[in-house]
Design an enzyme around this catalytic site. Sequence first.
Site, PDB file in Angstrom:
ATOM      1  N   ARG A 308       0.859  -1.191   0.000  1.00  0.00           N
ATOM      2  CA  ARG A 308       0.000   0.000   0.000  1.00  0.00           C
ATOM      3  C   ARG A 308       0.890   1.234   0.000  1.00  0.00           C
ATOM      4  O   ARG A 308       1.375   1.665   1.040  1.00  0.00           O
ATOM      5  CB  ARG A 308      -0.906  -0.005   1.242  1.00  0.00           C
ATOM      6  N   HIS A 312      -3.624   4.958   4.260  1.00  0.00           N
ATOM      7  CA  HIS A 312      -4.792   4.070   4.300  1.00  0.00           C
ATOM      8  C   HIS A 312      -6.007   4.773   3.694  1.00  0.00           C
ATOM      9  O   HIS A 312      -6.742   4.214   2.903  1.00  0.00           O
ATOM     10  CB  HIS A 312      -5.084   3.676   5.756  1.00  0.00           C
ATOM     11  N   TYR A 321       4.068   5.813  11.284  1.00  0.00           N
ATOM     12  CA  TYR A 321       4.294   4.424  11.710  1.00  0.00           C
ATOM     13  C   TYR A 321       5.182   3.590  10.795  1.00  0.00           C
ATOM     14  O   TYR A 321       5.480   2.448  11.094  1.00  0.00           O
ATOM     15  CB  TYR A 321       2.956   3.701  11.935  1.00  0.00           C
TER      16      TYR A 321
HETATM   17  C1  LIG Z   1     -15.365  -4.749  11.504  1.00  0.00           C
HETATM   18  C2  LIG Z   1     -14.467  -3.557  11.317  1.00  0.00           C
HETATM   19  N1  LIG Z   1     -13.465  -3.334  12.199  1.00  0.00           N
HETATM   20  C3  LIG Z   1     -12.657  -2.264  12.040  1.00  0.00           C
HETATM   21  C4  LIG Z   1     -12.834  -1.373  11.007  1.00  0.00           C
HETATM   22  C5  LIG Z   1     -11.920  -0.159  10.857  1.00  0.00           C
HETATM   23  N2  LIG Z   1     -10.985  -0.353   9.719  1.00  0.00           N
HETATM   24  C6  LIG Z   1     -11.264   0.089   8.484  1.00  0.00           C
HETATM   25  S1  LIG Z   1     -10.115  -0.326   7.367  1.00  0.00           S
HETATM   26  C7  LIG Z   1      -9.157  -1.106   8.540  1.00  0.00           C
HETATM   27  C8  LIG Z   1      -7.873  -1.766   8.115  1.00  0.00           C
HETATM   28  C9  LIG Z   1      -8.090  -2.888   7.159  1.00  0.00           C
HETATM   29  O1  LIG Z   1      -6.866  -3.346   6.676  1.00  0.00           O
HETATM   30  P1  LIG Z   1      -6.742  -4.438   5.547  1.00  0.00           P
HETATM   31  O2  LIG Z   1      -7.761  -5.490   5.749  1.00  0.00           O
HETATM   32  O3  LIG Z   1      -5.332  -4.872   5.472  1.00  0.00           O
HETATM   33  O4  LIG Z   1      -7.178  -3.675   4.212  1.00  0.00           O
HETATM   34  P2  LIG Z   1      -6.441  -2.453   3.490  1.00  0.00           P
HETATM   35  O5  LIG Z   1      -6.997  -1.213   4.080  1.00  0.00           O
HETATM   36  O6  LIG Z   1      -5.000  -2.584   3.712  1.00  0.00           O
HETATM   37  O7  LIG Z   1      -6.803  -2.549   2.050  1.00  0.00           O
HETATM   38  C10 LIG Z   1      -9.752  -0.995   9.789  1.00  0.00           C
HETATM   39  C11 LIG Z   1      -9.190  -1.533  11.040  1.00  0.00           C
HETATM   40  C12 LIG Z   1     -13.909  -1.642  10.122  1.00  0.00           C
HETATM   41  N3  LIG Z   1     -14.169  -0.844   9.083  1.00  0.00           N
HETATM   42  N4  LIG Z   1     -14.690  -2.737  10.272  1.00  0.00           N
END
Ligand SMILES: Cc1ncc(C[n+]2csc(CCOP(=O)(O)OP(=O)(O)O)c2C)c(N)n1
Lengths: 410, 337
Positions: A308, A312, A321
Site C-alpha cells: 500500500r 490508508h 508508523y
Molecule cells: C469490523 C471492522 N473493524 C474495524 C474497522 C476499521 N478499519 C477500516 S479499514 C481497517 C484496516 C483494514 O486493513 P486491511 O484489511 O489490510 O485492508 P487495506 O486497508 O489494507 O486494504 C480498519 C481496522 C472496520 N471498518 N470494520
Amino acid sequence: MSEYPPLTFNVPAPELRPGDTPDFSGVEIPRAGAVRRPRVDVDPKEIRDLAFTIIRVMSRDGEALGEWAPELTDEDCLEGLRHMMRLRAFDARMLMAQRQGKTSFYMQHLGEEAIACAFQRALQKGDMNFPTYRQAGLLIAQGYPLRTMMCQIYSNAEDPNHGRQLPIMYSSKEHGFFSISGNLATQYPQAVGWAMASAISNDSKIAAGWVGDGSTAESDFHAAIVFASTYKPPVILNIVNNQWAISTFQGIAKGESGTFAARGHGFGIPALRVDGNDYLAVYAVAKWAAERARRNLGPTLVEYVTYRAGGHSTSDDPSAYRPKEEGDAWPLGDPLLRMKGYLIRRGIWSEERHTQAEAEIADEILSAQKEAEEIGTLSSGSGPSARDMFEDVFEEMPPHLIKQRQEAGY
Amino acid sequence: MAKMTMIEAIQSAHDTAMDRDEKVVVYGEDVGFFGGVFRCTAGLQEKYGPTRCFDAPINESGIIGTAIGMAAYGLRPCVEIQFSDYVYPAYDQIVSEAARLRHRCAGDFTCPLVIRMPVGGGIFGGQTHSQSPEAVFTHVCGIKTVMPSNPYDAKGLLAAAINDPDPVIFMEPKRLYNGPFDGHHENPVVPWRDHELGEVPEDYYTLPLGKAEVRRSGEAVTVIAYGTMVYVAEAAVAETGIDAEIIDLRTLLPLDLDTIVESVSKTGRCVIVHEATRTSGYGGELATLVQEECFYHLEAPITRVTGWDTPYPHAQEWDYFPSPERVGRALKKVMEA
Ligand SMILES: Cc1ncc(C[n+]2csc(CCOP(=O)(O)OP(=O)(O)O)c2C)c(N)n1
Ligand SMILES: [Mg+2]
C-alpha cells in the site's frame, strides 16, 4: 516455585519504523517464470508449496517468462495499462477533490492497481465480485462511467446510492460489483453464499470474494473458508496483502510465520501466492482460479503480495508508523511502470505514447469531474433529498416510517 | 384442515413454500438429514434433495453471511439458528448487512431472507437455551420481527416471511411447540390437537405481517402480549375474572399500532407482558407508544410484567418466568389505580 522460567508475551512488530532505512534484501523473491503452473484439477496437497512462493511473470527487463505467462493480445495489454493509468489518475483527482472539501473522505489504490484491473479480465458478464473499498479497478476495467463514480463520491443528486453511503462504497449489480460495506470481511461469507446459490441453481456464474491482509483476522474470513471447503462452491477467495492495515503491519493478523495463502491448506483449498504488482501474473492466476470454479472444481484462495504505497485513507498519515522510503524500496516495484516497461519491450508502446495517453486520461477525468460537479459535490449543488433517506429501509414503507418522515417535515 | 402442532405447522410452511417456489432453500445446524433438533424441517431433505435442504457447519455468522449472498443472488433462503441464544455470532451479518443492504445501495441488491430461531423459556434450558432477544432485533432498522403464538399463525406467518422482499427474524416460542403453555408448569400440557388454533390448512396460505390479533375481547384493561405470554395472560384473566382485552401482536415490527390504540382508547388501562428482560425491552417501546397515542384515555399507569433483569436461571426457572399470578397481580393493581 515453578521449575520453569517465567512466561513471556509475544507481540509481533515490523522490522522497520520511521527513521529506519528500508532493506528488503532478505526478502526472497523468486525469479519471474520460476514457479510451475499446475493443472487446474491438481490435488491441492500437491501444490502446497505454491502458497509459500510468489508466482511472477514479468522479469526486471520487461519479459514475460514461464508457464504462467498468459496469452494476451496487444490490445488486451494496452487496455490493461490504460485501466491502471485511469485508476491512478482518478485517485489523484479525487484525493485533491477531498482536500478541496468537495467530499468527506477518499481511499486510493496507489501501488495496488494491477490486482483488481487484471483480475476483472478473468471474469465474465454475470459473475459477481464482493469487493472491499480498494477494488475500484474492477469497475474501471469494465468501463464503468467515471462520472457516476464521482457522483457517488460527491454524494450528489445522481449518486446511485442516493447519498446514503460513504464515498467510494460503490454498488453495481450490472457490473458484478456487490454493494461495499464498511464492516470488514462481512462480504467474504456472502461471496461464498452467492457462489453456493449459483451451484444450487445449476447456473454457470462464479463469485469472487475480496479481503485485506488485516481483515483476514476477522471471524467472517474463517466462516467463509469453512463454508467454501464444505460445499466447494465456485468462488475465488482473494486476499490483498498490501502489508498494512491502517498502522498495523501484516504480522499482527498473521503472526510471524507462514503466509496468508497457507491458511487455505487446513481446509483443503488450493492456495496460490502471486506477485500483485505484476499485471500478467495476476491475470494468469485469476484465470486459473476462475477456470477451476467454472469447471466445478471449487474454491481457490489467492494471496496477492503488494504494497500500500499511499496512506490508508485521507484520514491517515503513514509517516507516523513506517519509514517514508519503504514504498520505494519495496522489491516488487510499481505495477504501472512494470506494465509500461513490458509493453515497450514488447514493441507496442513508447515513452511518447505513454505521455500522450496520460494527457488523454487526464482530460477524460477532468471532463467527467466537471460534469459530476455541475450536478453537485458534498458541499455544493444539488444533493439527494432528505425525504429520500426514508426510502429503501424496506421495500414497502411501514406506518412508523411514514409518520417519522412527516415528523421530519417531508 | 388437519390437526398440527406448531412444529408440524412450521414444517408444513417450509414444505408448501418449497413446493411452490424452487428458489426457497433451507439450511442450518442439524436441519438437513435429521430435520432439526426440534424437527421443524423433518422430511424436507428427503423430499427436495440435499441441495435445497442441508446441514450447515456450526458457524452462525457463516450461516447468515452465506444466506445474504444467496438472497442477493436471487434465492429465498430460510435458515434456522438452533436456539436464539446462539444468534449473537451472526449479529453483525444481520445488523450491518442483511438489514442495511437494500438501503445502502438504493435497492441495487436486496435481501429476502428468513432467520428462524426458537426463543423463550419454560423448558429448563438455563441461560443458554431460554432467552427472548426480540428487542435486539426490533431496535434494528431494516428487519422485520415476527413471533407467532399458535400453529395456524406460525404456518401463515412463516409462509409470508419467506415471501417477503426483506429480511425477517422469525421467533418460535419453543414452549409452545407442542401445546399452548399458560405458565402452570405443574399441570400437564394441553396438546394442540385439543385447541382450535391447532386446526391448520394443509395447503399453502399466508397471513399478513404487521397485523395483530385480538385473542379475547374485553372492556376493563388491555393486555399486550406475544408468544407464550398470550396464554399466560389468558390464564391470568380467567383466574382474576377481570374483563381484559388480550392482544397478540404476532409481528413486533412493523407494529400494528392501530389495534393497540383502538383497544387502549376503549379500556383506558394497559398491561404489557413479555418474557424478555425488562430494561430496554420491547415493552418499553410499547409503553411509550401507548403513552404517546392514548395519554388522554389512560386511567392508570401502564404496567409491565417481564422477565427479571438477570440472566435466565436454571433451578429458579419458575421464579423468573412471568407467571399467571404475576400478571394477575398487575391486572388487579391497574384496575385499582
Ligand atoms: C469490523 C471492522 N473493524 C474495524 C474497522 C476499521 N478499519 C477500516 S479499514 C481497517 C484496516 C483494514 O486493513 P486491511 O484489511 O489490510 O485492508 P487495506 O486497508 O489494507 O486494504 C480498519 C481496522 C472496520 N471498518 N470494520
Ligand atoms: Mg492491508
